[in-house]
Design a protein around this motif. Structure first.
Motif, PDB file in Angstrom:
ATOM      1  N   GLY A  59      45.708  36.090  35.630  1.00  0.00           N
ATOM      2  CA  GLY A  59      45.076  37.396  35.757  1.00  0.00           C
ATOM      3  C   GLY A  59      43.579  37.340  35.550  1.00  0.00           C
ATOM      4  N   PHE A  60      43.153  36.624  34.497  1.00  0.00           N
ATOM      5  CA  PHE A  60      41.723  36.487  34.218  1.00  0.00           C
ATOM      6  C   PHE A  60      40.994  35.735  35.327  1.00  0.00           C
ATOM      7  CE2 PHE A  60      42.948  36.870  29.552  1.00  0.00           C
ATOM      8  CZ  PHE A  60      42.409  38.146  29.427  1.00  0.00           C
ATOM      9  N   GLU A  61      41.652  34.734  35.897  1.00  0.00           N
ATOM     10  CA  GLU A  61      41.022  33.948  36.954  1.00  0.00           C
ATOM     11  C   GLU A  61      40.849  34.745  38.236  1.00  0.00           C
ATOM     12  OE1 GLU A  61      42.581  29.440  35.724  1.00  0.00           O
ATOM     13  OE2 GLU A  61      43.654  30.620  37.236  1.00  0.00           O
ATOM     14  N   LYS A  62      41.762  35.678  38.495  1.00  0.00           N
ATOM     15  CA  LYS A  62      41.775  36.348  39.798  1.00  0.00           C
ATOM     16  C   LYS A  62      41.087  37.716  39.803  1.00  0.00           C
ATOM     17  CE  LYS A  62      44.084  32.908  41.401  1.00  0.00           C
ATOM     18  NZ  LYS A  62      43.420  31.936  42.300  1.00  0.00           N
ATOM     19  N   ILE A  63      40.932  38.355  38.654  1.00  0.00           N
ATOM     20  CA  ILE A  63      40.375  39.700  38.637  1.00  0.00           C
ATOM     21  C   ILE A  63      38.871  39.666  38.905  1.00  0.00           C
ATOM     22  CG2 ILE A  63      39.814  39.843  36.164  1.00  0.00           C
ATOM     23  CD1 ILE A  63      41.140  42.663  36.216  1.00  0.00           C
ATOM     24  N   LYS A  64      38.370  40.710  39.562  1.00  0.00           N
ATOM     25  CA  LYS A  64      36.947  40.816  39.846  1.00  0.00           C
ATOM     26  C   LYS A  64      36.139  41.003  38.564  1.00  0.00           C
ATOM     27  CE  LYS A  64      37.020  42.953  44.470  1.00  0.00           C
ATOM     28  NZ  LYS A  64      36.640  44.174  45.229  1.00  0.00           N
ATOM     29  N   LYS A  65      34.839  40.736  38.645  1.00  0.00           N
ATOM     30  CA  LYS A  65      33.950  41.037  37.527  1.00  0.00           C
ATOM     31  C   LYS A  65      33.958  42.536  37.261  1.00  0.00           C
ATOM     32  CE  LYS A  65      30.794  37.135  38.208  1.00  0.00           C
ATOM     33  NZ  LYS A  65      29.408  36.714  38.511  1.00  0.00           N
ATOM     34  N   LYS A  66      33.884  42.893  35.997  1.00  0.00           N
ATOM     35  CA  LYS A  66      33.941  44.286  35.531  1.00  0.00           C
ATOM     36  C   LYS A  66      35.294  44.925  35.870  1.00  0.00           C
ATOM     37  CE  LYS A  66      28.942  44.857  36.088  1.00  0.00           C
ATOM     38  NZ  LYS A  66      27.838  45.634  36.715  1.00  0.00           N
ATOM     39  N   GLY A  67      36.321  44.093  35.927  1.00  0.00           N
ATOM     40  CA  GLY A  67      37.664  44.584  36.203  1.00  0.00           C
ATOM     41  C   GLY A  67      38.385  45.020  34.943  1.00  0.00           C
ATOM     42  N   ILE A  68      39.484  45.763  35.133  1.00  0.00           N
ATOM     43  CA  ILE A  68      40.317  46.248  34.037  1.00  0.00           C
ATOM     44  C   ILE A  68      41.684  45.581  34.159  1.00  0.00           C
ATOM     45  CG2 ILE A  68      41.391  48.251  32.940  1.00  0.00           C
ATOM     46  CD1 ILE A  68      38.439  48.480  32.763  1.00  0.00           C
TER      47      ILE A  68
END
Length: 401
Positions: free
Chosen positions: A330-339
């Protein structure tokens, strides 16, 4: 009154602190042969009354129904169910309506009985509109199901027109009870219920738990707040509850993923029920890790709500590895400033263990992460203060730079 069970010396200490379980190793003798599901009277080593409870073969030998000398009859269950019903009215989860006048405040989906949290260990009752779905997790509650149904009818009156019994998979198979799922009072083919003004098909016949994950109701509501103008990925979507809330919250796109074709079918039905022909939603029947591997930097809101990784403590180490691996993806794939909304429903995984797994994942991913919210089960899934084991759902809402 009832057949007697005597405890070993000193084994009543936890019961004097009102813990509702008696383990088999605490039992010294039984007065005579006791059948599974029978109500028994528990006495200490010196013959002093301690509690009344259901007997069952297994590690948890007795589930305490009362610390007072009472008869376990329809009147007993009526008093306990009335207390549970009043508590649900007090916390505001009961708000009847008709489909023609639905608002965000309307709710006909709630848990009426949450086992030990409502002083009825081994019993779950969920309400979906005018239908109650009853689930027994102990032989004693199975034996008493008709007493409980009669008490439920007396308490809910016209608000109840059917009771579906769903315990085939929750009772010990070695008990040879011959239990079958089905209606034990009334009948309905209307399986649509309302949650916070949204409509959902409830699959109490073949669905998991009692047909819906009521315990995420308030967390879905929070997700709605964060969804506006975001690209949302709902992993392990099951019935699509988070997806439906994200749609109402104004997400620009919502993708639902589950390895079960049945879950994808139900998700699509619930989306169509609330947002017919809305092109913002798409559902995919695929393995979670495979899907995440194939989608980089696409989503700025991700929900990770997997099934329990640890059914018991022996599986704890593997479960923590699983949570770390999943959250790392999840951390690797989420965009910057993501929730990121991430959850564990494994009772064996404590809040501290879960946070440690998520912390490890964040460190391995090299992302800066802030905790925005610490989540848990809602008020209609209460935790008996003397039974901390009743706290099972934990979650974090994270801001990922």
């Amino acid at each position: 009154m009832y057949k007697k069970v005597y405890l070993k010396k000193g084994k009543e200490d936890s019961l004097l602190r009102f813990h509702p379980w008696i383990f088999s190793g605490a039992i010294k003798t039984m007065e005579e042969e006791i059948k599974e599901g029978e109500v028994v009277c528990v006495l200490n080593n010196q013959g002093k009354f301690i509690a009344i409870g259901h007997y069952q073969v297994g590690s948890i030998a007795i589930r305490v129904l009362s610390f007072e000398e009472v008869y376990i009859d329809e009147s007993f269950y009526e008093n306990r169910l009335f207390s549970a019903f009043e508590a649900r009215k007090a916390i505001g989860v009961i708000n009847k309506t008709t489909p023609k006048s639905i608002s965000k405040n309307n709710n006909t989906t709630f848990r009426l009985v949450h086992g030990e949290g409502d002083n009825l260990p081994g019993l779950i009752i969920d309400i979906y509109g005018n239908t109650a779905v009853m689930q027994a997790h102990s032989v004693g509650m199975h034996v008493d199901r008709h007493l409980i149904t009669n008490a439920l009818i007396n308490i809910m009156g016209d608000n109840l027109n059917s009771v579906y019994y769903k315990s085939e998979t929750t009772l010990p198979y070695k008990a040879n009870l011959g239990q079958e799922d089905g209606f034990i009072y009334g009948y309905t083919d209307n399986n649509i219920a309302i949650e916070n003004g949204l409509l959902f098909h409830i699959d109490w016949i073949k669905g998991q738990k009692t047909g819906f994950f009521i315990d995420q109701r308030e967390n879905r509501k929070l997700l709605e707040f964060y969804s506006k103008d975001r690209s949302v990925l709902n992993m392990f979507c099951y019935t699509g509850g988070f997806s439906v809330y994200a749609m109402r919250g104004g997400a620009k796109e919502v993708h639902s993923v589950d390895s079960s074709a049945k879950a994808i079918e139900l998700t699509n039905k619930n989306i169509e029920l609330n947002f017919p022909k809305d092109k913002r939603h798409a559902a995919f029947c695929e393995d979670a890790f495979k899907y995440l591997d194939e989608h980089d930097d696409k989503y700025d809101l991700i929900i990770l709500d997997p099934p329990a990784f640890a059914k018991h403590r022996n599986a704890l180490k593997n479960a923590l590895r699983g949570y770390t691996r999943l959250n790392l993806k999840g951390f690797e794939k989420i965009k910057k400033k993501g929730i990121l909304f991430t959850f564990s429903c494994s009772q064996a995984v404590t809040k501290d263990y879960f946070r440690q797994a998520v912390f490890t994942a964040a460190a391995q991913a090299g992302r800066k992460v802030r905790i925005l919210h610490q989540l848990h089960q809602p008020a209609d899934h209460p935790i008996n203060i003397y039974h901390p084991e009743g706290e099972y759902l934990k979650g974090l809402v994270l801001y990922v730079e």
